[in-house]
Design an enzyme around this catalytic site. Structure first.
Site, PDB file in Angstrom:
ATOM      1  N   VAL A   1       3.029  -5.483   3.502  1.00 46.79           N
ATOM      2  CA  VAL A   1       2.612  -6.486   4.475  1.00 46.79           C
ATOM      3  C   VAL A   1       3.148  -7.836   4.018  1.00 46.79           C
ATOM      4  CG1 VAL A   1       0.674  -7.648   5.590  1.00 46.79           C
ATOM      5  CG2 VAL A   1       0.542  -5.197   5.100  1.00 46.79           C
TER       6      VAL A   1
ATOM      7  N   ASP B   1     -11.586   4.893   7.020  1.00 42.32           N
ATOM      8  CA  ASP B   1     -11.227   4.329   5.721  1.00 42.32           C
ATOM      9  C   ASP B   1     -11.793   2.917   5.587  1.00 42.32           C
ATOM     10  OD1 ASP B   1     -10.107   4.444   3.195  1.00 42.32           O
ATOM     11  OD2 ASP B   1      -8.134   3.732   3.843  1.00 42.32           O
TER      12      ASP B   1
ATOM     13  N   MET C   1       1.690   3.173   2.422  1.00 41.80           N
ATOM     14  CA  MET C   1       2.582   3.371   3.557  1.00 41.80           C
ATOM     15  C   MET C   1       3.537   2.215   3.798  1.00 41.80           C
ATOM     16  SD  MET C   1       0.525   5.294   6.583  1.00 41.80           S
ATOM     17  CE  MET C   1       1.984   5.128   7.596  1.00 41.80           C
TER      18      MET C   1
ATOM     19  N   GLY D   1       0.824  -1.199   0.000  1.00 38.73           N
ATOM     20  CA  GLY D   1       0.000   0.000   0.000  1.00 38.73           C
ATOM     21  C   GLY D   1       0.854   1.243   0.000  1.00 38.73           C
TER      22      GLY D   1
END
Length: 410
Positions: free
Chosen positions: A134, A246, A131, A129
């Site tokens: 994962v 979000d 930021m 993503g």
């Protein structure tokens, strides 16, 4: 190249990578492709292991003392699946973790499988993503799968604001980890040497709701049940003073067994005593799922923005598209602010009118016209679910009469 991961069960927890289609031997002699066991009770070549593409391992016994898979002695050869224990000799044990594909990395971040400090093994990239990344990971200390979120922005360099947001996300989500509908946070820290931030979370063996919608593998009943559980998770977060801001299909994970987890609190905000967000002024969120007041970055944003987001997720489940649409991001935002949303039954007349009413109420332009809270939305969806599958009536049958031990009065 795909590999099968094996972990020694001892205080070191050493990890071995067995190429799929390749073989390794286990024994006392040090040689190429051999896992060495320092134990006089183990044969020089005790057993042979072959990695299989589905993450299993073919075990061929070569020693006199025997090789065991989950306490069952191998008679010639056997197959050990992920999670199985291989015992070689009285003390040495390997655990089969499973197959991973290391893949390729173009951002200078760790390419799995590799170690992160002494405790975590990165197995495979699970998502990426704005930021960070994962990874599916393995906790060598506790012997369990987990998800490791690694902060890496702009090729690995994060700003002070990114660091603060990442830290806040981990703290807020950890404060909500005792709810079954919110992905738990176990640990957070910095990578030794580089100082990069990471967060260790619960591993959910499933896929995102976004993928389920895209692949059209959700029934309307199942989709409504998922959304109701998301609403209950949001209700819990609001009671703890946290607004997600979000909520969208990609931030909802659905396991193969139907468990639902709300995740990614990256732009969540804690509410102060007056019910206002502690920080605002910047439009943060995902176009198509943002409430009109969130797009306008108005003050006094509160739980109503999450009610709208949940309504947008329900709308997407019912119709296959978000409520606010357009040819560009700016057009999507304008349509949302103006409340230009087609009724779900205009797109699919088979949608139940009761579901449409719940969806449109959650998507009301004015926050005061929406459900008063996420719990009220959950209750409306749960009532609809009960109506679709009412419990069977309970019938109490009278047992056959038995002769009374007491004589009747004349």
């Amino acid at each position: 190249m795909k590999v099968v991961v094996l972990q020694e069960r001892d205080e070191r927890g050493a990890v071995h990578l067995l190429p799929v289609g390749g073989a390794a031997s286990v024994g006392r002699e040090a040689s190429t492709n051999q896992i060495v066991v320092r134990d006089p009770h183990v044969s020089r070549a005790h057993c042979a292991l072959e990695g299989l593409s589905d993450g299993r391992v073919r075990v061929v016994d070569l020693g006199r003392a025997g090789t065991f898979v989950d306490d069952a002695r191998v008679d010639g050869e056997a197959i050990a699946g992920p999670g199985a224990r291989l015992r070689i000799g009285p003390a040495f044990e390997l655990r089969v973790i499973g197959a991973v594909d290391p893949g390729h990395d173009q951002y200078g971040e760790p390419r799995p499988p590799c170690r992160l400090g002494a405790r975590y093994l990165l197995l495979a990239e699970a998502g990426r993503g704005g930021m960070g990344v994962v990874f599916e990971a393995w906790d060598l200390e506790r012997g369990r799968r987990c998800a490791l979120k690694w902060l890496a922005v702009g090729g690995g360099w994060a700003t002070d604001e990114d660091v603060a947001r990442f830290t806040r996300e981990a703290q807020l989500q950890a404060s909500l980890s005792d709810h079954p509908g919110i992905a738990r946070v176990f640990d957070q820290g910095r990578v030794p040497g580089s100082g990069h931030l990471y967060c260790i979370m619960e591993y959910v063996d499933g896929v995102s709701l976004e993928r389920r919608i895209r692949e059209a593998t959700l029934s309307r009943l199942e989709a409504t049940r998922v959304v109701a559980r998301v609403a209950r998770a949001a209700e819990f977060a609001h009671a703890r003073g946290v607004v997600h801001r979000d909520i969208k299909p990609s931030n909802v994970l659905v396991s193969a067994k139907g468990m639902v987890r709300l995740t990614d609190f990256g732009i969540a905000r804690a509410l102060d005593g007056s019910g206002r967000l502690t920080a605002t002024g910047i439009m943060l969120g995902t176009p198509g799922f943002m409430a009109p007041e969130q797009i306008q970055a108005l003050p006094h944003l509160g739980p109503a923005v999450d009610v709208y987001g949940i309504g947008a997720v329900l709308y997407t489940c019912l119709t296959g598209a978000p409520p606010a649409r357009g040819a560009s991001v700016s057009e999507v935002l304008r349509n949302a602010v103006a409340g230009r949303v087609d009724a779900p039954r205009q797109l699919d007349p088979t949608i139940d009118p009761a579901l449409e009413r719940a969806c449109l109420r959650a998507l009301a332009l004015e926050p005061g016209d929406r459900h008063p809270d996420a719990g009220a939305l959950a209750e409306e969806l749960e009532a609809w679910l009960r109506a679709q599958d009412p419990p069977a009536p309970v019938r109490l049958s009278r047992p056959p009469s038995a002769p009374s031990p007491f004589p009747r009065r004349p």
